[in-house]
Write a protein that holds these residues in place. Structure first.
Motif, short mmCIF file in Angstrom:
data_model
loop_
_atom_site.label_atom_id
_atom_site.label_comp_id
_atom_site.label_asym_id
_atom_site.label_seq_id
_atom_site.Cartn_x
_atom_site.Cartn_y
_atom_site.Cartn_z
N ASP A 187 0.84 -1.05 -0.08
CA ASP A 187 0.10 0.16 -0.13
C ASP A 187 0.78 1.39 0.06
O ASP A 187 1.79 1.36 0.80
CB ASP A 187 -0.75 0.27 1.17
CG ASP A 187 -1.98 1.10 1.25
OD1 ASP A 187 -1.93 1.89 0.42
OD2 ASP A 187 -3.08 0.73 2.03
N GLY A 188 0.59 2.20 -0.82
CA GLY A 188 1.39 3.32 -1.04
C GLY A 188 2.24 3.64 -2.24
O GLY A 188 3.24 4.29 -1.96
N THR A 189 1.96 2.75 -3.07
CA THR A 189 3.22 2.79 -4.23
C THR A 189 2.92 4.05 -5.16
O THR A 189 3.89 4.76 -5.36
CB THR A 189 2.74 1.30 -5.07
OG1 THR A 189 2.65 0.32 -4.27
CG2 THR A 189 3.85 1.35 -6.10
N VAL A 190 1.86 4.15 -5.67
CA VAL A 190 1.65 5.56 -6.34
C VAL A 190 1.18 6.53 -5.71
O VAL A 190 0.32 6.65 -5.05
CB VAL A 190 0.36 5.05 -7.63
CG1 VAL A 190 0.03 6.34 -8.36
CG2 VAL A 190 0.73 3.91 -8.42
N ALA A 229 -11.82 -2.49 -10.18
CA ALA A 229 -10.68 -2.63 -9.22
C ALA A 229 -10.40 -1.35 -8.74
O ALA A 229 -10.52 -0.45 -9.13
CB ALA A 229 -9.60 -3.21 -10.01
N HIS A 230 -10.03 -1.29 -7.39
CA HIS A 230 -9.52 0.01 -6.54
C HIS A 230 -8.61 0.84 -7.24
O HIS A 230 -8.88 1.74 -7.61
CB HIS A 230 -9.12 -0.40 -5.16
CG HIS A 230 -8.56 0.69 -4.26
ND1 HIS A 230 -9.72 1.42 -3.68
CD2 HIS A 230 -7.71 1.14 -4.01
CE1 HIS A 230 -9.00 2.14 -3.04
NE2 HIS A 230 -7.73 2.21 -3.24
N LEU A 231 -7.65 -0.12 -7.98
CA LEU A 231 -6.70 0.71 -8.57
C LEU A 231 -7.18 1.64 -9.75
O LEU A 231 -6.84 2.90 -9.95
CB LEU A 231 -5.74 -0.24 -9.46
CG LEU A 231 -4.45 0.27 -10.06
CD1 LEU A 231 -3.20 -0.64 -9.69
CD2 LEU A 231 -4.57 0.50 -11.41
N ALA A 255 -9.39 4.35 -8.16
CA ALA A 255 -8.61 5.40 -7.55
C ALA A 255 -7.82 6.20 -8.37
O ALA A 255 -7.24 7.36 -8.16
CB ALA A 255 -7.94 4.78 -6.55
N HIS A 256 -7.57 5.94 -9.68
CA HIS A 256 -6.61 6.37 -10.70
C HIS A 256 -6.87 7.80 -10.93
O HIS A 256 -8.16 7.85 -11.31
CB HIS A 256 -6.15 5.44 -11.67
CG HIS A 256 -5.20 5.85 -12.44
ND1 HIS A 256 -3.85 5.85 -12.07
CD2 HIS A 256 -4.78 6.59 -13.80
CE1 HIS A 256 -3.16 6.34 -13.30
NE2 HIS A 256 -3.63 6.72 -14.13
N ALA A 257 -6.08 9.07 -10.86
CA ALA A 257 -6.30 10.12 -11.33
C ALA A 257 -6.95 10.07 -12.51
O ALA A 257 -6.40 9.88 -13.52
CB ALA A 257 -5.16 10.92 -10.83
#
Ligand code: HEM
Length: 411
Positions: A231-234, A322-324, A327-329
């Protein structure tokens, strides 16, 4: 001759042969002698000067600077322990009360982070190991109003997210925030106690959220949360090109330039339900592998996810929910610095385990809210997570030499 000396905590330091023998002698002297003389006195001296504990020495030396353009505790890699403490000013508090509180905190934080107890500290020994302590102060709308300063339009509770929110008053809101981070839970506890006791005549604790995090995989891998995910990669490049995403600039109130905002959301995890999910579905929920944290579209943890990639049936490899992906900008400004900690209260309601989700940004309404809104509408992770607390604070600019935290509010 040098040997490894094993401490009870598992760390090892080099201990000389004679010192090891002294330890044996000490045992004998202790058994036989009531009065320490001769060789016994030498043994007593040896006892008073224990072998240096390198870990302790490092912790003692690790004082983080308090003064500067920005407050500490935002850009630093988060140390393993944290306490987020919200306080409410007593009823009837006025401008002078706010000024006094910030004056006390400025002095106490400067001392604590330098390894000295505050003036009123009855146990200054507990402050002697700063262990990379940082304390970051945030203020809510009431404080800004009492000080007579311009309130940024975003300094208010976040809009409701009715699809997911199960917010409780006991984990939400507050007039003031202390984010206390350190490499030692004792240091965090002591700083929390001193900073809250020191202003007890002005403000009372509203809630405390304790957090922990560990980079099990070493430097470069942010942390594993309690769902087991990296958690906290991008993250935006807040020390470089994306600094404007973090710090309030010329378009914000003058008193807040060099400051920021912080969103603190307490998000419970339904671990019993998560336990029943197979590994593939878990990875699908986030869009990343559990072992390496790499995107399910391949590569390493730092490889950008390919959101367009499709499988042989034409479906997106990164699930549409998917969360990714969610959540992606969707636009460059929809980004913020995430600095989360895990929490585990041991026992209690289903949500006694989870994530203290912490996001820093110049403007939460512009940057954070669009992402949170998208996640509330659709995110596979919502099956196992539930927000139970929410708060927003303005993070004061740093105090430069001779300044009191937040003094520009009173200009
Ligand atoms: C318990 C709740 C949550 C968990 C367990 C969680 C977990 C994760 C994980 C594992 C990742 C992938 C690795 C990474 O880039 O960090 C991620 C990415 C991300 N999360 Fe969360 N998250 C949670 C809540 C939130 C919330 C509330 C927000 C914001 C409203 C958020 C925003 C993001 C963003 C912006 C990314 C990066 C997306 C990208 O790849 O561009 N997360 N999260």
């Amino acid at each position: 001759m040098t040997r490894e000396h094993q401490h009870t905590d598992g760390t090892a330091t080099a201990a000389s042969g004679p010192r090891r023998r002294t330890v044996l002698l000490t045992g004998l002297a202790g058994a036989g002698a009531g009065v320490v003389t001769g060789a016994g006195a030498a043994v007593a001296r040896e006892r008073a000067t224990p072998a240096p504990d390198l870990r302790l020495e490092r912790a003692r030396a690790s004082a983080r600077p308090f003064r500067g353009e920005h407050q500490a505790g935002i850009l630093e890699a988060p140390p393993p322990y944290a306490a987020f403490v919200a306080l409410d000013l007593h009823a009837g508090a006025d401008r002078d009360a706010v000024r006094r509180l910030l004056t006390v905190w400025t002095d106490d934080i400067e001392r604590l982070t330098a390894g000295r107890g505050p003036l009123t500290d009855l146990e200054p020994e507990l402050a002697a190991v700063p262990a990379s302590l940082t304390v970051t102060v945030g203020v809510g709308p009431r404080v800004v109003g009492l000080a007579g300063a311009e309130r940024p339009s975003w300094l208010a509770p976040l809009p409701a997210f009715p699809q997911i929110d199960k917010l409780l008053a006991e984990w939400s809101g507050g007039d003031l925030l202390l984010q206390i981070c350190a490499e030692s839970p004792t240091t965090v506890s002591h700083a929390q106690r001193r900073l809250t006791a020191g202003v007890a005549d002005l403000a009372a604790v509203r809630w405390v959220q304790r957090g922990f995090r560990e980079p099990f995989e070493g430097p470069g891998v942010p942390m594993r949360n309690l769902l087991g995910q990296v958690d906290g990669t991008v993250q935006p490049d807040v020390t470089g090109l994306d600094a404007d995403l973090l710090w309030v600039g010329d378009d914000g109130p003058a008193w807040l330039r060099g400051g920021s905002s912080v969103v603190v959301r307490r998000i419970g995890m339904r671990l019993d339900a998560w336990d029943r999910v197979d590994r593939l579905s878990r990875e699908n929920a986030i869009g990343r592998r559990l072992d390496t944290g790499a995107p399910v579209t391949g590569g390493r943890v730092d490889t950008p996810a390919d959101l367009e990639a499709t499988d042989e049936l034409g479906f997106h490899v990164v699930d549409d929910a998917a969360h990714l992906r969610r959540a992606h900008a969707a636009a460059p400004h929809e980004r913020f610095l995430r600095r989360p900690y895990s929490y585990d209260d041991g026992t209690g309601p289903e949500t006694h385990v989870g994530l203290v989700f912490v996001a820093y940004q110049a403007d939460p309404v512009r940057q954070f809210v669009p992402v949170q809104r998208r996640l509330a509408e659709m995110d596979l992770l919502n099956l196992w997570t539930v927000p139970v607390g929410s708060a927003v604070f303005a993070v004061l600019p740093g105090a430069r030499s001779g300044e009191v935290l937040g003094q520009a509010m009173f200009a």
